[in-house]
Scaffold this motif. Structure first.
Motif, PDB file in Angstrom:
ATOM      1  N   MET A 164       5.810  -7.170  -5.342  1.00  0.00           N
ATOM      2  CA  MET A 164       5.554  -6.528  -4.063  1.00  0.00           C
ATOM      3  C   MET A 164       4.080  -6.715  -3.700  1.00  0.00           C
ATOM      4  O   MET A 164       3.204  -6.602  -4.542  1.00  0.00           O
ATOM      5  CB  MET A 164       5.892  -5.037  -4.135  1.00  0.00           C
ATOM      6  CG  MET A 164       5.612  -4.317  -2.830  1.00  0.00           C
ATOM      7  SD  MET A 164       6.007  -2.566  -2.904  1.00  0.00           S
ATOM      8  CE  MET A 164       7.673  -2.630  -2.288  1.00  0.00           C
ATOM      9  N   ASN A 165       3.836  -6.949  -2.459  1.00  0.00           N
ATOM     10  CA  ASN A 165       2.479  -7.134  -1.952  1.00  0.00           C
ATOM     11  C   ASN A 165       1.778  -5.777  -1.867  1.00  0.00           C
ATOM     12  O   ASN A 165       2.302  -4.840  -1.282  1.00  0.00           O
ATOM     13  CB  ASN A 165       2.542  -7.811  -0.584  1.00  0.00           C
ATOM     14  CG  ASN A 165       1.187  -8.221  -0.065  1.00  0.00           C
ATOM     15  OD1 ASN A 165       0.166  -7.904  -0.676  1.00  0.00           O
ATOM     16  ND2 ASN A 165       1.192  -8.924   1.040  1.00  0.00           N
ATOM     17  N   ASP A 166       0.574  -5.689  -2.448  1.00  0.00           N
ATOM     18  CA  ASP A 166      -0.163  -4.424  -2.448  1.00  0.00           C
ATOM     19  C   ASP A 166      -0.512  -3.958  -1.040  1.00  0.00           C
ATOM     20  O   ASP A 166      -0.639  -2.760  -0.798  1.00  0.00           O
ATOM     21  CB  ASP A 166      -1.439  -4.550  -3.273  1.00  0.00           C
ATOM     22  CG  ASP A 166      -1.160  -4.574  -4.768  1.00  0.00           C
ATOM     23  OD1 ASP A 166      -0.027  -4.224  -5.166  1.00  0.00           O
ATOM     24  OD2 ASP A 166      -2.075  -4.938  -5.524  1.00  0.00           O
ATOM     25  N   ASP A 167      -0.689  -4.903  -0.106  1.00  0.00           N
ATOM     26  CA  ASP A 167      -1.044  -4.526   1.262  1.00  0.00           C
ATOM     27  C   ASP A 167       0.127  -3.906   2.016  1.00  0.00           C
ATOM     28  O   ASP A 167      -0.077  -3.255   3.040  1.00  0.00           O
ATOM     29  CB  ASP A 167      -1.568  -5.736   2.037  1.00  0.00           C
ATOM     30  CG  ASP A 167      -2.919  -6.197   1.511  1.00  0.00           C
ATOM     31  OD1 ASP A 167      -3.666  -5.342   0.981  1.00  0.00           O
ATOM     32  OD2 ASP A 167      -3.216  -7.410   1.612  1.00  0.00           O
ATOM     33  N   GLN A 168       1.313  -4.073   1.535  1.00  0.00           N
ATOM     34  CA  GLN A 168       2.486  -3.493   2.194  1.00  0.00           C
ATOM     35  C   GLN A 168       2.872  -2.144   1.591  1.00  0.00           C
ATOM     36  O   GLN A 168       3.614  -1.386   2.204  1.00  0.00           O
ATOM     37  CB  GLN A 168       3.674  -4.456   2.107  1.00  0.00           C
ATOM     38  CG  GLN A 168       3.452  -5.721   2.920  1.00  0.00           C
ATOM     39  CD  GLN A 168       4.594  -6.693   2.768  1.00  0.00           C
ATOM     40  OE1 GLN A 168       5.481  -6.518   1.935  1.00  0.00           O
ATOM     41  NE2 GLN A 168       4.578  -7.735   3.580  1.00  0.00           N
ATOM     42  N   ASP A 169       2.364  -1.831   0.424  1.00  0.00           N
ATOM     43  CA  ASP A 169       2.682  -0.575  -0.247  1.00  0.00           C
ATOM     44  C   ASP A 169       1.700   0.514   0.217  1.00  0.00           C
ATOM     45  O   ASP A 169       0.491   0.384   0.054  1.00  0.00           O
ATOM     46  CB  ASP A 169       2.584  -0.766  -1.761  1.00  0.00           C
ATOM     47  CG  ASP A 169       3.002   0.473  -2.540  1.00  0.00           C
ATOM     48  OD1 ASP A 169       3.581   1.401  -1.936  1.00  0.00           O
ATOM     49  OD2 ASP A 169       2.743   0.516  -3.762  1.00  0.00           O
ATOM     50  N   LEU A 170       2.230   1.587   0.806  1.00  0.00           N
ATOM     51  CA  LEU A 170       1.400   2.659   1.358  1.00  0.00           C
ATOM     52  C   LEU A 170       0.488   3.274   0.298  1.00  0.00           C
ATOM     53  O   LEU A 170      -0.712   3.454   0.526  1.00  0.00           O
ATOM     54  CB  LEU A 170       2.279   3.748   1.983  1.00  0.00           C
ATOM     55  CG  LEU A 170       1.543   4.978   2.501  1.00  0.00           C
ATOM     56  CD1 LEU A 170       0.634   4.598   3.658  1.00  0.00           C
ATOM     57  CD2 LEU A 170       2.518   6.053   2.919  1.00  0.00           C
ATOM     58  N   ARG A 197      -2.341   0.900  -0.690  1.00  0.00           N
ATOM     59  CA  ARG A 197      -3.349   0.799   0.370  1.00  0.00           C
ATOM     60  C   ARG A 197      -4.265   2.014   0.355  1.00  0.00           C
ATOM     61  O   ARG A 197      -5.481   1.896   0.545  1.00  0.00           O
ATOM     62  CB  ARG A 197      -2.677   0.667   1.747  1.00  0.00           C
ATOM     63  CG  ARG A 197      -2.150  -0.704   2.038  1.00  0.00           C
ATOM     64  CD  ARG A 197      -1.822  -0.893   3.512  1.00  0.00           C
ATOM     65  NE  ARG A 197      -1.221   0.246   4.157  1.00  0.00           N
ATOM     66  CZ  ARG A 197       0.066   0.365   4.497  1.00  0.00           C
ATOM     67  NH1 ARG A 197       0.899  -0.627   4.234  1.00  0.00           N
ATOM     68  NH2 ARG A 197       0.512   1.430   5.099  1.00  0.00           N
ATOM     69  N   GLN A 198      -3.704   3.207   0.141  1.00  0.00           N
ATOM     70  CA  GLN A 198      -4.507   4.423   0.090  1.00  0.00           C
ATOM     71  C   GLN A 198      -5.444   4.414  -1.115  1.00  0.00           C
ATOM     72  O   GLN A 198      -6.613   4.794  -1.004  1.00  0.00           O
ATOM     73  CB  GLN A 198      -3.614   5.655   0.050  1.00  0.00           C
ATOM     74  CG  GLN A 198      -2.920   5.923   1.359  1.00  0.00           C
ATOM     75  CD  GLN A 198      -1.982   7.107   1.292  1.00  0.00           C
ATOM     76  OE1 GLN A 198      -1.482   7.452   0.223  1.00  0.00           O
ATOM     77  NE2 GLN A 198      -1.739   7.726   2.432  1.00  0.00           N
ATOM     78  N   ILE A 199      -4.950   3.986  -2.261  1.00  0.00           N
ATOM     79  CA  ILE A 199      -5.786   3.913  -3.460  1.00  0.00           C
ATOM     80  C   ILE A 199      -6.911   2.909  -3.253  1.00  0.00           C
ATOM     81  O   ILE A 199      -8.073   3.181  -3.583  1.00  0.00           O
ATOM     82  CB  ILE A 199      -4.943   3.558  -4.703  1.00  0.00           C
ATOM     83  CG1 ILE A 199      -4.006   4.722  -5.044  1.00  0.00           C
ATOM     84  CG2 ILE A 199      -5.832   3.200  -5.895  1.00  0.00           C
ATOM     85  CD1 ILE A 199      -2.985   4.406  -6.106  1.00  0.00           C
ATOM     86  N   LYS A 200      -6.598   1.763  -2.690  1.00  0.00           N
ATOM     87  CA  LYS A 200      -7.608   0.735  -2.433  1.00  0.00           C
ATOM     88  C   LYS A 200      -8.657   1.249  -1.451  1.00  0.00           C
ATOM     89  O   LYS A 200      -9.863   1.065  -1.656  1.00  0.00           O
ATOM     90  CB  LYS A 200      -6.937  -0.522  -1.882  1.00  0.00           C
ATOM     91  CG  LYS A 200      -7.868  -1.681  -1.678  1.00  0.00           C
ATOM     92  CD  LYS A 200      -7.105  -2.911  -1.197  1.00  0.00           C
ATOM     93  CE  LYS A 200      -8.040  -4.071  -0.956  1.00  0.00           C
ATOM     94  NZ  LYS A 200      -7.297  -5.259  -0.492  1.00  0.00           N
TER      95      LYS A 200
END
Length: 97
Positions: free
Chosen positions: A1-7, A10-13
């Motif tokens: 799964m792409n990290d940019d698509q996982d809510l 994205r919040q952690i980043k």
């Protein structure tokens, strides 16, 4: 799964980037707020010097107002209380005008 698509990812980043920017000394001005995570022993000498300058130039009420502006952005509760007590003691050294 792409990290940019996982809510959650994205919040952690985003949190990590914000924390890194807050902790980084690079590209930070001296008057920017400092994030304090605990009451570590921090020298208050620079704050005391600024307060004494304010007392000499504008009086104790102006110094107290300056200290109050630092309360929410620059100081922990303990540091604020220590500086407040120290400033009260300076009334004996510098006559209030």
């Amino acid at each position: 799964m792409n990290d940019d698509q996982d809510l959650l990812m994205r919040q952690i980043k985003s949190f990590a980037q914000g924390l890194g920017a807050a902790m980084s000394k690079k590209d930070r001005r001296p008057d920017d707020p400092v994030v304090v995570f605990h009451d570590a022993e921090v020298s208050l000498a620079s704050y005391q010097a600024k307060l004494i300058t304010e007392v000499k130039e504008n009086g104790f009420s102006a110094a107290k107002a300056l200290l109050t502006t630092w309360r929410d952005t620059r100081l922990s509760r303990r540091q604020y209380e220590d500086l407040t007590a120290w400033l009260q003691g300076q009334r004996f050294v510098y006559k209030e005008s």
